[in-house]
Design an enzyme around this catalytic site. Sequence first.
Site, mmCIF file in Angstrom:
data_model
loop_
_atom_site.group_PDB
_atom_site.id
_atom_site.type_symbol
_atom_site.label_atom_id
_atom_site.label_comp_id
_atom_site.label_asym_id
_atom_site.label_seq_id
_atom_site.Cartn_x
_atom_site.Cartn_y
_atom_site.Cartn_z
ATOM 1 N N GLY A 100 0.777 -1.223 0.000
ATOM 2 C CA GLY A 100 0.000 0.000 0.000
ATOM 3 C C GLY A 100 0.813 1.279 0.000
ATOM 4 N N ILE A 101 0.374 2.234 0.806
ATOM 5 C CA ILE A 101 1.052 3.522 0.880
ATOM 6 C C ILE A 101 2.506 3.354 1.296
ATOM 7 C CG2 ILE A 101 1.158 5.680 2.202
ATOM 8 C CD1 ILE A 101 -1.921 5.676 2.219
ATOM 9 N N TYR A 140 -10.773 5.509 14.764
ATOM 10 C CA TYR A 140 -9.740 5.789 13.763
ATOM 11 C C TYR A 140 -9.489 7.294 13.666
ATOM 12 C CZ TYR A 140 -7.304 5.851 9.258
ATOM 13 O OH TYR A 140 -6.374 6.061 8.246
ATOM 14 N N ILE A 170 -6.914 6.766 -1.184
ATOM 15 C CA ILE A 170 -5.773 6.186 -1.888
ATOM 16 C C ILE A 170 -6.117 4.768 -2.351
ATOM 17 C CG2 ILE A 170 -3.313 5.677 -1.776
ATOM 18 C CD1 ILE A 170 -4.020 8.654 -1.360
#
Length: 252
Positions: free
Chosen positions: A13-14, A156, A189
């Site tokens: 991922g990122i 979160y 994203i």
Amino acid sequence: MSGTALITGGQRGIGLGIAEALAAAGYRVALASRSAPDSAEVGAALARLGPDARYYRHDLTEIDGAATLLDAVEADLGPVTTYVSNAGVPAKVRGDLLALQPDSFDFVLGVNLRGAFFLAQEVARRMEAAEDGAYRSISFVTSVSAAMASPERGEYCISKAGAAMMAQLFALRLAPAGIGVFELRPGIIETDMTAGVKDKYTARIEGGLVPAARWGQPGDIGSIVVPIARGEMAFATGAAIPVDGGLSIPRL
């Protein structure tokens, strides 16, 4: 070589997008996460990053392991000059804020705040003690959720808002030592973690949710970390940088 970069959650991922950008810029890259070293995703990540990349299994919730991790990275690749605090976990279940359970709250904050803080603290201690004159930086990857509220995943959002303050605190503490600290706030994203909601968000993006009219890519975050690592943004220490295609800009 430009230095040694440590990226938590860098195997996908990122984090992998950041690792690829730093590797391409000449950095030795260390990845750390809870994934098994012999897992397919770790193997694929190391293959993409090349021979100067290493992987270290590390659980952020085990804060006593921070020194051991850094000792191993230093022995293999040299002292860390660039640290990217990227690893994080989402809410266990999206739902009514009034039904949020303590186990999910504790799990998310245990990784995204407590674990992230104490590893960054150990990195910062070693960076401050370094005497080689190299520029050093710490980047906290948070989220637009640090400022944009989503009541269905309150734990979160709280963790990311806390991480934003964490970046500010480290920036103030480390500025006299010439160590740059930055916060990066990704928006929507395209990664395996967002695959399950791709159709939903694609429709919303096409409807104008993101002014740039596209999904963000891991490389979009990586392209910003490289000039940070090189010291090209040193006097901007403490900056919170949105990487969201304009998503978080207030609009009427």
